[in-house]
Design a protein around this motif. Sequence first.
Motif, short mmCIF file in Angstrom:
data_model
loop_
_atom_site.label_atom_id
_atom_site.label_comp_id
_atom_site.label_asym_id
_atom_site.label_seq_id
_atom_site.Cartn_x
_atom_site.Cartn_y
_atom_site.Cartn_z
N ASP A 123 -7.32 8.68 0.25
CA ASP A 123 -6.90 9.26 1.53
C ASP A 123 -8.05 9.10 2.52
OD1 ASP A 123 -6.23 10.85 3.70
OD2 ASP A 123 -5.37 12.45 2.48
N PHE B 284 -4.41 4.98 -3.85
CA PHE B 284 -5.44 4.69 -2.85
C PHE B 284 -6.05 5.97 -2.28
CE2 PHE B 284 -2.70 0.85 -2.63
CZ PHE B 284 -3.66 -0.07 -3.02
N LYS C 274 0.87 4.19 -2.82
CA LYS C 274 0.03 5.07 -2.01
C LYS C 274 -0.76 6.08 -2.85
CE LYS C 274 4.08 7.93 -0.75
NZ LYS C 274 5.10 7.06 -1.33
N ILE D 249 0.84 -1.20 0.00
CA ILE D 249 0.00 0.00 0.00
C ILE D 249 0.88 1.25 0.00
CG2 ILE D 249 -1.67 1.33 1.36
CD1 ILE D 249 -2.86 -1.36 2.24
N ALA E 145 -7.45 -1.06 1.90
CA ALA E 145 -7.32 0.23 1.24
C ALA E 145 -8.34 0.31 0.11
CB ALA E 145 -5.91 0.43 0.70
N ILE F 14 -4.07 5.64 5.06
CA ILE F 14 -4.58 5.21 3.76
C ILE F 14 -4.99 3.74 3.76
CG2 ILE F 14 -3.42 6.96 2.35
CD1 ILE F 14 -1.19 4.99 1.83
N GLY F 15 -4.83 3.08 4.91
CA GLY F 15 -5.25 1.69 5.02
C GLY F 15 -5.65 1.41 6.45
#
Length: 451
Positions: free
Chosen positions: A123, A121, A118, A114, A338, A150-151
């Motif tokens: 926010d 994905f 990044k 992830i 995510a 973000i995950g």
Amino acid sequence: MKRSKVIILGVCMALVFSLLAACSKNNSTSNDSEASSGSNSSQSSKEVKLTFFNTSAEINTVFENLFKVYKQEHPNVTIELIPTAIGGEQLQKFQSLLASGKPATIANLDAGTIYQYKDKFLDLESEKEKYENLALPGAIDGALLDGKFIGVPYTAQGYGLLYNKRVVDEAIGSSFDPSTIKTRSDLEALFKKIEAAGKAPVIIHGADWSLAAHYQGLAYSLQSNNVEENRKFVEELKQGTVDLSTNQAYNGLMDTFDLLKKYNARKADPLVADYNKDSADFAKGEAAFYFMGDWSWAVIGPLEGRDKDFGILPVPISDNAADFGNSQVAYTEPKLFAIDNSGSTPEQQEAAKAFIEWMITSEASQKAIIGEAGLAMPYKDRKVESSNPMSSAISKYVAEGKTVNIGVINYFPSDWWSKTGASMQKYLVDKIDRAGLTKEVQDYWKSTAGK
């Protein structure tokens, strides 16, 4: 980490209520029902299809069953599983979906993957406070990647030397107390007793992900109990300013690996790496110890004829009981949920948020993840007790603050464990010696400088 390594996100209630009001003002009963379930994706009649990319391959079936339950409760939302097999092809499959322009709406991935992708994905900063309130202390901070949310973690996992209590008890002639193993010499003395009793002391799973991501990966986490300090150490490796051949934690870890090799039940053919067989043989008492994580319960739990009592030991790295690592088990939140931000529609993203919140908070999901799969969830409102004795044993280490935070691996290149894992495999079968292994590992890190 089995790279199984272990699922979760949500949507704020204010958004739920505003969407409910906008979509169905005339149906207060329906609105109340949707609000109480935390969903914002099925309050209109519009059909929404989500795809779910899963790298927790050992629980593909668990997820598929949960998708059916969710469909019953939210008939306008359909979720399709994109399964992966255990092993190194998971990343390639994820990359191919991105390249095709058809990314999965939700991805259950290693935190490091992830981080690498990044920008692809969504926010989730607006969701952070809600999850901080739901999670155990420190769980959300542990999931941040360069400080960004973000995950969302759905499991917490630990690994080390799993043990079959019946086998160890029979070998020593009394009830085994794991606190008696404080050093490498303690472990070897125990292995000798087990071997004398006619049992194999330990199984080493010969896959690259186990040898590198889990075993060798400890070397980078044992430098300090601070992730940022460990990141600095790896940067120095990349620049060639530190030498693993003189590093105490690395050499101590590899000395213990030599001990495990000596007593390995698979030493006649150590690279077969049949995860299901290794797990089953350990569970049925063919070996006393197994270097693996609590995620193996997904295989062990349903087995007929297995033993009942299991626990875990830290991997001792020296003969000084006070050294960091001798009393601490590796612990992390290895998998995060995510949401795609490169090809998913706003409707899909909102539906994905609602689904992930349901995965964390619903009793149905907790029964499946905690009760059936035997995984631990790092959240406070747990409605189900774990069926996994290994997870319960790890929880005791966590409660006592006896853990090694392996979060540094979240910042590693995606190929680090396959490349250094290949070197570990050569070392396992004696194709290279310690000096050769160390050179290959250091050469790998130098090749990543500036990346």
